[in-house]
Enzyme design. Structure first.
Site, PDB file in Angstrom:
ATOM      1  N   HIS A  76      41.877  43.618  53.545  1.00 29.69           N
ATOM      2  CA  HIS A  76      42.524  42.801  52.517  1.00 29.69           C
ATOM      3  C   HIS A  76      42.906  43.710  51.350  1.00 29.69           C
ATOM      4  O   HIS A  76      42.103  44.527  50.904  1.00 29.69           O
ATOM      5  CB  HIS A  76      41.563  41.707  52.045  1.00 29.69           C
ATOM      6  CG  HIS A  76      42.093  40.886  50.899  1.00 29.69           C
ATOM      7  ND1 HIS A  76      41.630  41.020  49.612  1.00 29.69           N
ATOM      8  CD2 HIS A  76      43.043  39.921  50.867  1.00 29.69           C
ATOM      9  CE1 HIS A  76      42.276  40.162  48.823  1.00 29.69           C
ATOM     10  NE2 HIS A  76      43.139  39.497  49.562  1.00 29.69           N
TER      11      HIS A  76
ATOM     12  N   HIS B  25      48.994  45.157  43.330  1.00 31.56           N
ATOM     13  CA  HIS B  25      48.498  43.790  43.290  1.00 31.56           C
ATOM     14  C   HIS B  25      49.223  43.086  42.159  1.00 31.56           C
ATOM     15  O   HIS B  25      48.969  43.368  40.987  1.00 31.56           O
ATOM     16  CB  HIS B  25      46.985  43.787  43.075  1.00 31.56           C
ATOM     17  CG  HIS B  25      46.342  42.502  43.462  1.00 31.56           C
ATOM     18  ND1 HIS B  25      45.099  42.123  43.033  1.00 31.56           N
ATOM     19  CD2 HIS B  25      46.776  41.503  44.256  1.00 31.56           C
ATOM     20  CE1 HIS B  25      44.788  40.947  43.538  1.00 31.56           C
ATOM     21  NE2 HIS B  25      45.793  40.553  44.282  1.00 31.56           N
TER      22      HIS B  25
END
Length: 595
Positions: free
Chosen positions: A125, A171
């Site tokens: 992830h 991110h």
């Protein structure tokens, strides 16, 4: 026999004798039996021991001879040419050797010819993050580390750079420093198959306009060339197998759309930071009552059954929109998407199309509670990816067993989020030679005459009982400083042994502590009845007892019960990150008693 000294005060020193390690009585008895009561064991006698006790049912005389020679060469350099048999000490050395006598098989042995949906897949992830989810650097270094450990699914969040003419990985809506996409792709190309020949899946979280999607398509085709798997048709009716896709790279993402409008990054992520505790046996549990409002992933669905996500429906039905990048779309082999409506629609199995669905850990909990069999049915043909909730800003992880019980293939983990949950993930993927693909148990793939599938909430009868005997441990004095665990005396070690698996099988037990001993001898046996041994992991932890403070960590490992070899074996222990210690190991015996 030697001794070690610990200074208690300026003028007083305590000395402790270091006893020479002796073979446990079970080892002596096994040697006596298979050596025919003699003082030496020859290759044929060793072969019989390997077959009858150690579970090496196909061991040949030549293999036994090779093991025998390795032992003699290591222990008796001068006499190895004249001796052709083992003493009891040689035999003990063999049993306590991690290289010669491991607890599981380190080779691929599962059938690899079924569709991808039939396998649990080692999944990362936010694979590009070096640390926490909000402020850490983005880099190709954690991607390389993951691939070297056998991770097969790499996730990249792709965004336009500040000048809108190139693609960065970061991110989104955080202050993580970006890394260029092309650098990540080149590192994947270089290291993709260093640990496993089976396919690498790149899941792209796409936040790009059409012109940059076209640029990504060019990067992918130029970087990977012929190893990039491009499906022949727009959507697959069935996934190819890991065997068919050996040494290939696969792209998985939603079909392209216009640059996504900025989603709220859940300001709650900053204001509701959870305390990522890992102090108890499992770490902090996700609560089934937590709202899923802070889900960070683009593939989240509305689990309440409303249609408020209609604008984000599955783009598979919008093939001819002018904003789509046709070359980019043609590279997507595993389509992800968001169907209209709620959970029931999301889990619908289509007869002529397979796809990938993503759920947060909370959404999976809710789905398991209300539609458990539908989840299992969906995962028999389609791929389900489960990802950590957005509040895990410190890159902690969740318990993976609920996902595996329901057949979820891609249980996405923060590989930098060290802790017990990651130890379980690492343990599961020690199975099948560590190749990153583990064939799901048959019961998860079966369909009954009336369409029934495995019901995870139903308690099963005990199928087998695992007996585990913990003999002893060694190697800490080689890997740690003399005063690492205690300034004034040798350590007081104890071992925790237990099972992670379906709820009925979960348990932890522990040995007594052995005081002031670098080479503790416990000789304690534990019994574990297992209802679903196919999903069980044997958890092993060693701690050093500390009366005044928290006990010190001294090593851990998790092993798939389905892979355990019976007999007496050397168990290598790892640090809290999952890196194997050079010398620390346990001597243990495993026995299965079928019901």
């Amino acid at each position: 026999m030697g001794s070690s000294s610990y200074r208690v005060c300026v003028c007083f020193t305590r000395k402790f004798k270091v006893a020479e390690v002796q073979p446990p009585s079970d080892v002596k008895e096994a040697f006596k039996e298979y050596a025919g009561g003699g003082t030496h064991m020859n290759a044929e006698q060793l072969r019989r021991f390997l077959v009858e006790v150690q579970g090496e049912t196909e061991a040949t005389l030549a293999q036994a001879e090779a093991v025998l020679q390795q032992i003699l060469q290591k222990r008796h350099h001068i006499t190895k040419l004249t001796r052709h048999a083992l003493t009891v000490d040689d035999f003990f050395h063999f049993l306590f050797s991690v290289d010669l006598n491991p607890p599981i098989r380190y080779k691929v042995h599962h059938d690899m010819t079924a569709p991808l949906s039939h396998y649990f897949i080692f999944t990362g992830h936010n694979s590009y993050l070096t640390g926490n989810q909000l402020t850490s650097d983005c880099s190709d270094v954690p991607i390389i580390k993951a691939l070297k450990k056998g991770v097969r699914v790499i996730e990249l969040d792709i965004w336009p750079n500040s000048s809108k003419d190139d693609v960065h990985v970061l991110h989104g809506r955080t202050v993580t420093t970006p890394v260029e996409l092309i650098r990540c792709l080149r590192s994947i190309k270089e290291h993709a198959f260093s640990a496993s020949p089976y396919p690498v899946v790149i899941t792209l979280e796409d936040h790009l306009p059409a012109d940059l999607q076209a640029k990504v398509a060019q990067m992918l085709t130029e970087t990977f060339g012929e190893i990039l798997f491009c499906p022949e048709s727009e959507s697959l009716k069935e996934f190819p197998s890991p065997e068919d896709l050996k040494y290939r790279v696969i792209i998985s993402t939603k079909p392209p759309k216009e640059y996504l409008e900025a989603k709220r990054l859940a300001d709650k992520q900053n204001s509701q930071k959870e305390r990522d505790s890992d102090d108890d046996g499992w770490g902090k549990e996700p609560s089934s009552t937590e709202a899923a409002a802070d889900e960070e992933d683009d593939d989240k669905i509305d689990n309440g059954g409303s249609d408020r996500n209609q604008d984000d429906e599955d783009d598979d039905d919008s093939d001819d929109k002018p904003h789509q990048a046709p070359v980019y779309k043609s590279l997507i082999a595993i389509h992800a998407g968001k169907p209209k409506g709620g959970l029931v629609e999301a889990l619908r199995v289509e007869p002529d199309k397979v796809r990938r669905l993503s759920l947060s850990e909370q959404a999976l909990e809710k789905a398991a509670e209300s539609h458990g069999m539908d989840v299992v049915r969906f995962t028999q043909k389609n791929i389900l990816r489960v990802y950590p909730k957005g509040m895990r800003v410190t890159s902690s992880n969740y318990k993976p067993l609920l996902s595996w019980m329901h057949g979820a293939q891609m249980v996405a983990f923060n590989m930098q989020g060290y802790g017990r949950s990651l130890w379980l993930m690492q343990g599961m993927f020690k199975a099948n030679g560590g190749c990153g693909y583990v064939r799901k148990p048959d019961f998860l793939m079966k369909i009954g005459p009336n369409g029934q599938v495995f019901y995870p909430k139903e308690k099963q009868p005990v199928k087998t009982t695992l007996k585990v005997k913990v003999y002893m441990g060694d190697g800490w004095h080689l890997d740690f400083k003399q005063t690492h665990f205690d300034m004034y005396s040798p350590p007081d070690f104890y071992t925790r042994v237990g099972i992670a698996g379906v709820p009925a099988d979960v348990v932890m037990k522990k040995t007594k502590k052995k005081e002031d001993n670098w080479t503790p001898i416990w000789e304690e046996e534990f019994t574990f009845p297992l209802t679903v041994p196919e999903l069980a992991l044997l958890r092993i932890e060693v701690h050093e007892y500390d009366m005044s403070e928290k006990d010190d960590f001294a090593g851990q490992t998790c092993l798939p019960v389905s892979e355990l070899k019976p007999g007496i074996h050397a168990i290598p222990l790892c640090d809290h990150k999952g890196e194997k210690y050079n010398s620390v190991r346990l001597l243990m015996r495993f026995e299965f008693v079928e019901c």
